[in-house]
Design a protein around this motif. Structure first.
Motif, PDB file in Angstrom:
ATOM      1  N   ALA A 209      15.564  40.424  18.434  1.00 40.49           N
ATOM      2  CA  ALA A 209      15.462  39.385  17.398  1.00 40.49           C
ATOM      3  C   ALA A 209      15.286  39.988  16.011  1.00 40.49           C
ATOM      4  O   ALA A 209      15.716  39.389  15.012  1.00 40.49           O
ATOM      5  CB  ALA A 209      14.300  38.446  17.709  1.00 40.49           C
ATOM      6  N   ARG A 212      19.006  40.961  15.356  1.00 35.98           N
ATOM      7  CA  ARG A 212      19.965  39.851  15.384  1.00 35.98           C
ATOM      8  C   ARG A 212      19.229  38.528  15.613  1.00 35.98           C
ATOM      9  O   ARG A 212      19.276  37.944  16.692  1.00 35.98           O
ATOM     10  CB  ARG A 212      21.008  40.091  16.473  1.00 35.98           C
ATOM     11  N   PRO A 213      18.498  38.070  14.598  1.00 37.48           N
ATOM     12  CA  PRO A 213      17.649  36.882  14.784  1.00 37.48           C
ATOM     13  C   PRO A 213      18.423  35.629  15.182  1.00 37.48           C
ATOM     14  O   PRO A 213      17.906  34.811  15.936  1.00 37.48           O
ATOM     15  CB  PRO A 213      16.972  36.707  13.418  1.00 37.48           C
ATOM     16  N   ILE A 214      19.637  35.481  14.684  1.00 38.35           N
ATOM     17  CA  ILE A 214      20.397  34.267  15.002  1.00 38.35           C
ATOM     18  C   ILE A 214      20.625  34.148  16.507  1.00 38.35           C
ATOM     19  O   ILE A 214      20.568  33.066  17.077  1.00 38.35           O
ATOM     20  CB  ILE A 214      21.736  34.255  14.242  1.00 38.35           C
ATOM     21  N   LEU A 215      20.848  35.289  17.154  1.00 39.59           N
ATOM     22  CA  LEU A 215      21.126  35.266  18.586  1.00 39.59           C
ATOM     23  C   LEU A 215      19.876  35.266  19.447  1.00 39.59           C
ATOM     24  O   LEU A 215      19.861  34.662  20.535  1.00 39.59           O
ATOM     25  CB  LEU A 215      21.984  36.481  18.976  1.00 39.59           C
ATOM     26  N   MET A 217      16.228  34.881  18.508  1.00 34.21           N
ATOM     27  CA  MET A 217      14.940  34.231  18.272  1.00 34.21           C
ATOM     28  C   MET A 217      14.664  33.160  19.325  1.00 34.21           C
ATOM     29  O   MET A 217      13.531  33.027  19.805  1.00 34.21           O
ATOM     30  CB  MET A 217      14.898  33.619  16.869  1.00 34.21           C
ATOM     31  N   ASN A 253      10.815  26.838  13.136  1.00 32.09           N
ATOM     32  CA  ASN A 253      11.736  27.436  12.164  1.00 32.09           C
ATOM     33  C   ASN A 253      13.191  27.224  12.568  1.00 32.09           C
ATOM     34  O   ASN A 253      14.057  26.974  11.709  1.00 32.09           O
ATOM     35  CB  ASN A 253      11.454  28.935  12.022  1.00 32.09           C
ATOM     36  N   LEU A 254      13.465  27.326  13.870  1.00 31.36           N
ATOM     37  CA  LEU A 254      14.834  27.106  14.336  1.00 31.36           C
ATOM     38  C   LEU A 254      15.296  25.682  14.048  1.00 31.36           C
ATOM     39  O   LEU A 254      16.451  25.460  13.665  1.00 31.36           O
ATOM     40  CB  LEU A 254      14.927  27.405  15.837  1.00 31.36           C
ATOM     41  N   GLU A 257      15.973  25.495  10.289  1.00 30.64           N
ATOM     42  CA  GLU A 257      17.106  26.275   9.802  1.00 30.64           C
ATOM     43  C   GLU A 257      18.435  25.872  10.428  1.00 30.64           C
ATOM     44  O   GLU A 257      19.481  25.968   9.786  1.00 30.64           O
ATOM     45  CB  GLU A 257      16.854  27.763  10.080  1.00 30.64           C
ATOM     46  N   ARG A 258      18.380  25.426  11.704  1.00 25.51           N
ATOM     47  CA  ARG A 258      19.640  25.203  12.418  1.00 25.51           C
ATOM     48  C   ARG A 258      19.804  23.792  12.957  1.00 25.51           C
ATOM     49  O   ARG A 258      20.756  23.509  13.681  1.00 25.51           O
ATOM     50  CB  ARG A 258      19.761  26.208  13.571  1.00 25.51           C
TER      51      ARG A 258
END
Length: 583
Positions: A209, A212-215, A217, A253-254, A257-258
């Motif tokens: 993480a 590559r945090p996007i993948l 976390m 946070n996810l 953010e997403r």
């Protein structure tokens, strides 16, 4: 609920691809059979994602049949494709809870890949690890936990080997298998062993993480959630809280953010957070966390449909427990009744999946109704729970019998509360016999339950004036607890103290006052030994034992034991409390 727009577009695309290739094959152009099989595989994947499991299975089964035909003609060229389709078929069957069928399919898949690895190890070793890992999940679903553990350990070994040379490609899969290994160890009661692979999975995913945090976390949050549950089971509530708080922060946070695709995961972590807070007696904070989880689940139901109702029912059930702990009984009852309404609806369509949960909620409802003075309604609720669990016991054997015994004990309590003492005794005696049979097969697991049930049976017999029989039942409970304490953990001292206290009650009823005093003094001494090296406040049960001890001293016309009273005062002083002596 219809699929959302991107998935609807994807489904339309794969359906068009299948239609086109089916037309070409129908025209006699068999060279398009491999493409038709691939299109069907793709269609199955999309159908599965939009919740159309049966349709997905139908598509992948057709792909399997096509590839079997191709393998018969050109084995070397098409055997890997057949293995891929079989693996997908197994996944679809498992998703439909058809685990026995899934096992036959995945075992064929494993054997294909073992053969491929024997000739082309580098090309197919990763595939073998995947299907061995999947086989472990199917075995676990069938209750074959030792076999599941053996399978996942093979997957871990293969993936560790692959990750050693290609970490970027294979560390994520190694973390997944380690997580599964940990879950299976935990399921076998090997909790200390389970913690190490989960910690390794957390460390791997934390490192991934960072890069590559996007993948990674989201997988890190999942591992932290599992780690928190394991730490809680090992009696490390502060560490469990720290892990789940980190998981909640990541998932919050996810969502920010997403978007809302992570809302369901956030709600699940909030539910676990509430449990950790409750374990640390932070009940108000626990209620706040679970109320946020309930609100998220309600939103998910409104926006995405009934598929999220079971999660809402679970959150409501947890909410009811925290409300009850805060003595908000009416609110607790309202929450569990909403959970019952949801679970009753789903149990009608999928009884195997939802009847156990419905029975659990009915048991809880009965307790709340009793506490609110609605004894007859409580009897009705627990009666329904018993009927459900009797049906499940006939189908599930030992697992169902344990739950049935629990509901029978609850039924006995409710019946006694409305002065139906003969029926209360009959229910409790049935529970005792179930626990006795279970304890013969698995004494370490079920002897504590048998002792508890015997204590309750003793109470029921006492209520009917059968004092000698009541004493015999509780003496058996004491004997069991003494035996368990010789080989088991110190925490079993609390069970022995409770049984000795109950034995004292029975002896007092028979006017055997000196014996009653001896039993209660031993009960108090046993309980004190649990808290003499602790600054935690003693439980209410210990304070009640002190009162009972002083009462028995008075009944026997004996002075209290100065040594015992001194130990009581030391424990209470360490906890910042005060005690009164007496005679």
């Amino acid at each position: 609920m219809p699929p959302q727009s991107p998935m609807r577009d994807a489904l339309a695309a794969v359906q068009e691809a299948v239609k086109l290739r089916r037309r070409l094959v129908g025209e006699g152009r068999d060279e398009f059979l491999p493409e038709l099989a691939q299109a069907l595989n793709n269609q199955a994947a999309v159908l599965s994602q939009v919740g159309r499991g049966e349709d997905a299975l139908g598509a992948v089964e057709e792909a399997v049949e096509i590839r079997r035909r191709l393998v018969a003609e050109r084995r070397e060229a098409f055997l890997p494709d057949l293995a891929t389709a079989l693996n997908n078929q197994s996944l679809m069957l498992r998703g439909l809870e058809r685990n026995q069928e899934a096992l036959g399919v995945i075992e064929e898949t494993v054997e294909i890949y073992r053969g491929l690895v024997a000739t082309r190890r580098d090309a197919f070793l990763a595939n073998l690890a995947t299907v061995v890992n999947n086989r472990s999940l199917v075995l676990s679903g069938l209750g074959r936990h030792d076999d599941a553990l053996e399978a996942v350990q093979e997957a871990v070994e293969i993936r560790r080997e692959l990750a050693a040379t290609h970490p970027d490609a294979f560390l994520p899969n190694l973390a997944m298998s380690l997580s599964n290994q940990s879950d299976f160890l935990n399921g076998l009661g090997r909790r200390e062993e389970a913690l190490a692979p989960m910690q390794e999975a957390v460390e791997i995913r934390r490192k991934l993480a960072e890069d590559r945090p996007i993948l990674f976390m989201a997988p890190l949050a999942l591992s932290l959630s599992h780690q928190s549950l394991q730490l809680a089971a090992l009696g490390r509530p502060e560490d469990a809280l720290a892990a789940i708080e980190e998981a909640v922060a990541i998932r919050r946070n996810l969502v920010e953010e997403r978007g809302d695709s992570f809302l369901a995961d956030l709600a699940a972590s909030l539910g676990s957070l509430s449990g950790s807070l409750s374990a640390l007696r932070r009940r108000e904070d626990a209620l706040v966390a679970v109320e946020e989880a309930v609100a998220i689940h309600r939103r998910l139901v409104e926006e995405r449909g009934d598929a999220f109702l079971p999660d809402l029912a679970l959150a409501l059930s947890n909410q009811s427990g925290y409300l009850s702990a805060l003595e908000r009984r009416e609110d607790a009852l309202a929450a569990v009744e909403e959970a019952i309404e949801i679970r009753r609806r789903f149990a009608a369509a999928r009884p195997q999946a939802f009847l156990p949960e419905l029975a659990g909620s009915l048991n809880t409802q009965a307790g709340y109704l009793r506490d609110l003075g609605r004894g007859q309604d409580a009897v009705g609720a627990v009666q329904e729970a018993v009927e459900i669990r009797r049906r499940l016991a006939a189908e599930r054997g030992e697992e169902g019998l344990q739950d049935l015994a629990m509901s029978l004990a609850n039924q006995s309590l409710m019946l006694a509360g409305v002065d139906r003492h003969d029926e209360a005794l009959a229910a409790m005696q049935e529970a005792v016999e179930i626990y006795r049979a279970l304890a013969r097969e698995r004494p370490e697991e079920f002897l504590p339950d048998l002792a508890t049930a015997l204590n309750t049976e003793s109470n029921r017999l006492s209520e009917l004036g059968r004092r000698d029989d009541a004493l015999a039942a509780v003496e058996e409970a004491v004997e069991i607890c003494r035996g368990l304490l010789q080989e088991g953990p110190e925490t079993l001292r609390g069970d022995l103290a409770a049984s000795l206290s109950n034995q004292s009650n029975r002896l007092s009823e028979l006017e055997r006052r000196d014996d009653a005093l001896e039993s209660i003094e031993e009960a108090l001494s046993v309980m004190l030994s649990l808290f003499e090296d602790s600054t935690d406040p003693p439980p209410e049960a210990m304070l009640k034992l002190v009162q009972a001890y002083l009462k028995r001293c008075k009944e026997a016309d004996r002075d209290s034991n100065p040594e015992v009273i001194g130990r009581v005062q030391t424990v209470l002083s360490s906890a910042g409390l005060a005690a009164e002596g007496g005679s």
